[in-house]
Scaffold this motif. Structure first.
Motif: not given
Length: 116
Positions: A29-36, A99-112
């Protein structure tokens, strides 16, 4: 692959604020690019903000100046501070880790929901 959990969504009045959290449980996580991102009904998913492993940030024009992304390395968490919320900000908000290796993960989402 990271396990991501978003929190902090809810109902807020126009002009109000919310802070979303994206907590990661993996070792990358700490070395990943995080997007919202967000997705409103009938619309495409939209990238709102991104933060790099070193803390560099970028924002979409639609939220620049109103939203702020930050990360707490000790807590393995990325935040999205949202101010001056508008009804058009209503959507499901999700975080993504890449990650820098291109592995992506997603959360489940939260409603606003922004409504009076």
């Amino acid at each position: 692959q990271e396990q991501l959990v978003e929190s902090g969504g809810g109902l807020v009045q126009p002009g109000g604020s919310l802070r979303l959290s994206c907590a990661g449980s993996g070792s990358t996580f700490s070395i990943s690019v995080i997007g919202w991102y967000r997705q409103a009904p009938g619309k495409q998913r939209e990238l709102l903000a991104r933060i790099g492993s070193g803390g560099s940030t970028m924002y979409a024009d639609s939220v620049n100046g109103r939203f702020a992304i930050s990360r707490d390395y000790a807590k393995n968490t990325v935040y999205l501070q949202m101010n001056s919320l508008k009804p058009e900000d209503t959507a499901v908000y999700s975080c993504n880790a890449r990650t820098i290796w291109g592995v992506e993960s997603w959360g489940q989402g939260t409603q606003v929901t922004v409504s009076s």
